[in-house]
Enzyme design. Sequence first.
Site, mmCIF file in Angstrom:
data_model
loop_
_atom_site.group_PDB
_atom_site.id
_atom_site.type_symbol
_atom_site.label_atom_id
_atom_site.label_comp_id
_atom_site.label_asym_id
_atom_site.label_seq_id
_atom_site.Cartn_x
_atom_site.Cartn_y
_atom_site.Cartn_z
ATOM 1 N N CYS A 25 10.407 3.100 -0.539
ATOM 2 C CA CYS A 25 9.229 4.323 -0.195
ATOM 3 C C CYS A 25 9.330 4.626 1.484
ATOM 4 O O CYS A 25 9.699 5.534 1.804
ATOM 5 C CB CYS A 25 7.650 3.706 -0.315
ATOM 6 S SG CYS A 25 7.539 3.352 -2.180
HETATM 7 N N1 SAJ Z 1 7.526 -3.706 7.637
HETATM 8 C C1 SAJ Z 1 7.699 -4.071 9.039
HETATM 9 N N2 SAJ Z 1 6.549 -3.964 9.942
HETATM 10 C C2 SAJ Z 1 5.446 -4.031 9.430
HETATM 11 C C3 SAJ Z 1 4.982 -3.590 7.871
HETATM 12 C C4 SAJ Z 1 6.301 -3.380 7.074
HETATM 13 O O1 SAJ Z 1 8.674 -4.107 9.654
HETATM 14 O O2 SAJ Z 1 4.111 -4.023 10.064
HETATM 15 C C5 SAJ Z 1 8.776 -3.390 6.940
HETATM 16 C C6 SAJ Z 1 8.812 -4.398 5.817
HETATM 17 O O3 SAJ Z 1 9.474 -5.672 6.021
HETATM 18 C C7 SAJ Z 1 9.669 -3.674 4.876
HETATM 19 C C8 SAJ Z 1 9.385 -2.260 5.062
HETATM 20 O O4 SAJ Z 1 8.705 -2.112 6.407
HETATM 21 O O5 SAJ Z 1 11.057 -4.007 5.048
HETATM 22 C C9 SAJ Z 1 8.418 -1.742 4.184
HETATM 23 O O6 SAJ Z 1 7.376 -2.474 4.007
HETATM 24 P P1 SAJ Z 1 6.014 -1.956 3.382
HETATM 25 O O7 SAJ Z 1 4.722 -3.092 3.727
HETATM 26 O O8 SAJ Z 1 5.429 -0.619 3.649
HETATM 27 O O9 SAJ Z 1 6.211 -2.345 1.792
HETATM 28 P P2 SAJ Z 1 6.605 -1.081 0.754
HETATM 29 O O10 SAJ Z 1 7.724 -0.488 1.124
HETATM 30 O O11 SAJ Z 1 6.557 -1.997 -0.759
HETATM 31 O O12 SAJ Z 1 5.450 0.083 0.962
HETATM 32 C C10 SAJ Z 1 4.379 0.130 -0.236
HETATM 33 C C11 SAJ Z 1 3.977 1.505 -0.085
HETATM 34 N N3 SAJ Z 1 3.242 1.809 -1.359
HETATM 35 C C12 SAJ Z 1 3.558 3.138 -1.732
HETATM 36 O O13 SAJ Z 1 4.127 3.810 -1.584
HETATM 37 C C13 SAJ Z 1 2.662 3.265 -3.035
HETATM 38 C C14 SAJ Z 1 3.059 1.506 1.137
HETATM 39 O O14 SAJ Z 1 2.427 2.987 1.041
HETATM 40 C C15 SAJ Z 1 2.165 0.594 1.112
HETATM 41 O O15 SAJ Z 1 1.292 0.646 2.452
HETATM 42 C C16 SAJ Z 1 2.949 -0.704 1.462
HETATM 43 O O16 SAJ Z 1 3.372 -1.074 -0.047
HETATM 44 C C17 SAJ Z 1 1.958 -2.060 1.361
HETATM 45 O O17 SAJ Z 1 0.874 -1.808 2.071
HETATM 46 O O18 SAJ Z 1 2.221 -2.881 0.980
#
Ligand code: SAJ
Length: 443
Positions: A282
């Site tokens: 995403c």
């Molecule tokens: N990450 C960081 N630092 C952060 C947060 C995330 O490096 O502070 C990295 C994670 O390790 C990962 C990537 O970013 O590699 C994405 O992480 P994510 O927490 O955004 O997880 P996703 O990709 O599963 O995002 C989903 C998304 N959901 C949808 O699109 C419906 C996002 O909108 C959500 O906010 C996120 O999940 C969530 O909150 O868990």
Amino acid sequence: MLLTKTEPEVWVESLSEKIRARSARVGIVGLGYVGLPLAVEFAKAGFTVTGIDLQQSKVDGINLGRSHVADIRSEELAELVESGKLTATSDFSAIAHLDTINICVPTPLRKTKDPDMSYIVSACNQISQHLHPGTLVILESTTYPGTTDELVLPALQKPNLRVGEEFFLCFSPERVDPGNAQYRTRNIPKVVGGVTPECTRLGALFYSQALETVVSVSSTQVAEMVKLLENTFRMINIGLVNEMAVMCDRMKINIWEVIDAAATKPFGFMPFYPGPGLGGHCIPVDPFYLSWKTRQAGIEARFIELAGYINGQMPHFVVDKIQNALNDHGKPLRNSHVHLMGVAYKKDIDDVRESPALDIIHLLRCRGTRVTYTDPFVPSVRIDDGERLFAADDHGIVAEADCVVIVTDHSGFNYAKLIETSRLVLDTRNAVKSFSSPKIVRL
Ligand code: SAJ
């Protein structure tokens, strides 16, 4: 004078009644981590649901009550299948007997970072062959603003199938967060916007039968843009904090302490954390759907491009940190053994799509480093030119490695034991913040 209803009014009324009575026959195209939970929610709400997917293995598994989506228990699925509330098929002609169709197919990026619309186009071509008056179609796949009106509508509209009259078309962004036990399909507010107000009303009525909160917006473009704002916001803030991490590294300031202290501000701040890079299907992808579209309009989405660059540089930054840490112990990268803890793109899941671990593995191997990894969720990963790297199952491997790198902070790792048995630990996730040891190097 008897006012006869217009034909469109008849379609609106009959479809509304079927939705309210939950006798509307629901179709979900694409039975992945978005489509299957949606199908389950509508079947649980009492609708008869037909899932449609091109992958026969998924179809067969569902009809046997076996879930291929971690967030859906097979027991729950089997019950719905046995009761006849949920069936799956690979035959799109089923659409001729359905009243609503949700399109939940992938929207990846091509290598050129351009949107790959092939799944949406293919689904629309199949749907178009069987679409009939009185049907509600809702696109859920994340995409650039304008997709529904500019690509889906022309693919479905016909002289006897006019949008807002004989059929109804909306966009509703998927907000599924795989592995999130608190927020599931049912209790995540659902945004929906239609091509016409009538379409929006029907879309909102549809979702309100199975989901707790529905948020109607004025157009499909607004609904498309909502999702892109949500995920672009995340990607850019992760890029910001990654850049701050590089700055703090140079200034010998502990970025993690800075963030934790900033997070004490009760308003106007939201903590994000640096890491080895940006993974998932995403966050690294969605913003480029927006920047691609704005480029067509002659607007450069520089924030997105810059954040994408910074996030993309983090694996290089991590490899440089590994090299410096080894050098401080008199060792080169070449011919050293580096062991990664975790290769999934985030903690406690098995997904490696766009995982920065894959970039780190590639960069290390290019510099002659022997790379192994441990990840309880990921038995093997495809690396350079199709070669597979298998998770090490030898517990002694941590002690053997010249440097252990925590790339994914899985909850199940025994960090105390890791530090005890490792020679050198690079922590890219602040996973061992409560430990102090000369062996630990932090991002
Ligand atoms: N990450 C960081 N630092 C952060 C947060 C995330 O490096 O502070 C990295 C994670 O390790 C990962 C990537 O970013 O590699 C994405 O992480 P994510 O927490 O955004 O997880 P996703 O990709 O599963 O995002 C989903 C998304 N959901 C949808 O699109 C419906 C996002 O909108 C959500 O906010 C996120 O999940 C969530 O909150 O868990």
